[in-house]
Enzyme design. Sequence first.
Site, short mmCIF file in Angstrom:
data_model
loop_
_atom_site.label_atom_id
_atom_site.label_comp_id
_atom_site.label_asym_id
_atom_site.label_seq_id
_atom_site.Cartn_x
_atom_site.Cartn_y
_atom_site.Cartn_z
N LYS A 3 5.97 -52.58 26.82
CA LYS A 3 7.23 -52.67 27.55
C LYS A 3 7.01 -53.32 28.91
CE LYS A 3 9.25 -48.81 25.06
NZ LYS A 3 9.40 -47.36 24.92
N GLN A 57 9.28 -42.16 28.40
CA GLN A 57 8.71 -42.29 27.05
C GLN A 57 8.62 -40.91 26.39
OE1 GLN A 57 8.03 -45.26 25.65
NE2 GLN A 57 7.33 -44.33 23.74
N ASP A 106 17.75 -46.22 27.48
CA ASP A 106 17.45 -45.68 26.15
C ASP A 106 18.73 -45.25 25.43
OD1 ASP A 106 14.90 -45.59 25.04
OD2 ASP A 106 14.25 -43.97 26.37
N1 GUN Z 1 9.45 -42.78 21.59
C1 GUN Z 1 9.62 -43.38 20.39
N2 GUN Z 1 10.68 -44.22 20.42
C2 GUN Z 1 11.19 -44.15 21.67
C3 GUN Z 1 12.28 -44.78 22.31
O1 GUN Z 1 13.03 -45.59 21.73
N3 GUN Z 1 12.48 -44.43 23.61
C4 GUN Z 1 11.69 -43.53 24.27
N4 GUN Z 1 11.98 -43.24 25.53
N5 GUN Z 1 10.66 -42.92 23.69
C5 GUN Z 1 10.42 -43.24 22.40
#
Ligand code: GUN
Length: 300
Positions: free
Chosen positions: A58, A102, A125
Amino acid sequence: MNTPFLAERIDGKGFAADLVERLADDVRDLQARTGITPGLAVVLVGEDPASAVYVSAKHRQTLAVGMQSFVHRLPASTSQAELMDLLAQLNAASEVNGILVQLPLPAHLDSNAVINAIDPDKDVDGFHILNAGRLATGQDALVPCTPLGCLLMLKDRLGSLSGLNAVVVGKSNIVGKPMAQLLMAENCTVAVAHSKTRDVPALCRSADILVVAVGRPELVKGDWIKPGAVVIDVGINRIERDGRSRIVGDVAFAEAGHAAAITPVPGGVGPMTIACLLANTVTAFKRQHPLVTQPAAAAV
Ligand code: GUN
């Protein structure tokens, strides 16, 4: 008998690359008009290796489209209060337009409280309860990245989804539930299958659109797929086969040749998720700077 594999492979990698290129143009244009560079803050708590890989990806891609990236790596021992303090700072920081924590978080932390402490207008998100509610009621929402990527690929392949039967396998807050909401908003007839569903194969066989997000390697067999269906495989599972480590999806890909189209794993949904995160950050930036990023309303 070997049946030929006729399904189109949906090129998520190429689709994501196109989207990222358009976003980089958008970011340049926004900078020129506002003098501000959009910024994304990502918070990682603990040392989960898969999460660390995702967060690094990211960070790299955020910089690659010309945005600012702020990565906060916190120890697994971080308290709820410390994490809430950081989120309050990020909510107040004008250079931060999007915030992502995350998941999963270490077990001693309350994930729902953490998610709901993010400013909903910076919640790239789309997990905040307000964004989930907006999505469910057809109001402008920041939409979870993985289902958004799936929807973009479905609309690209099918055009209108109106009236189609869609089955979503998996009912997670991150993928299954928002995916079902997005498909309903497109006027699909939607069913959600989960571990207590009585006959998952039969339900899947009714699907014109089949989205699978359960994290079970090759759960969906060829005879669960209706001929001509479009299949979106969200799973990313590492397995050992023939003495080698491989990544497979939640669908037995080699058995899906009678589908009209299917996303491969890897190279399908995965690359779209980060591209949609960047898209959501640009969307959040625009909503935070409406006077300089939206055309003036017509004089009445
Ligand atoms: N962990 C697995 N997929 C995601 C996601 O799309 N966003 C976040 N914040 N954590 C994750």
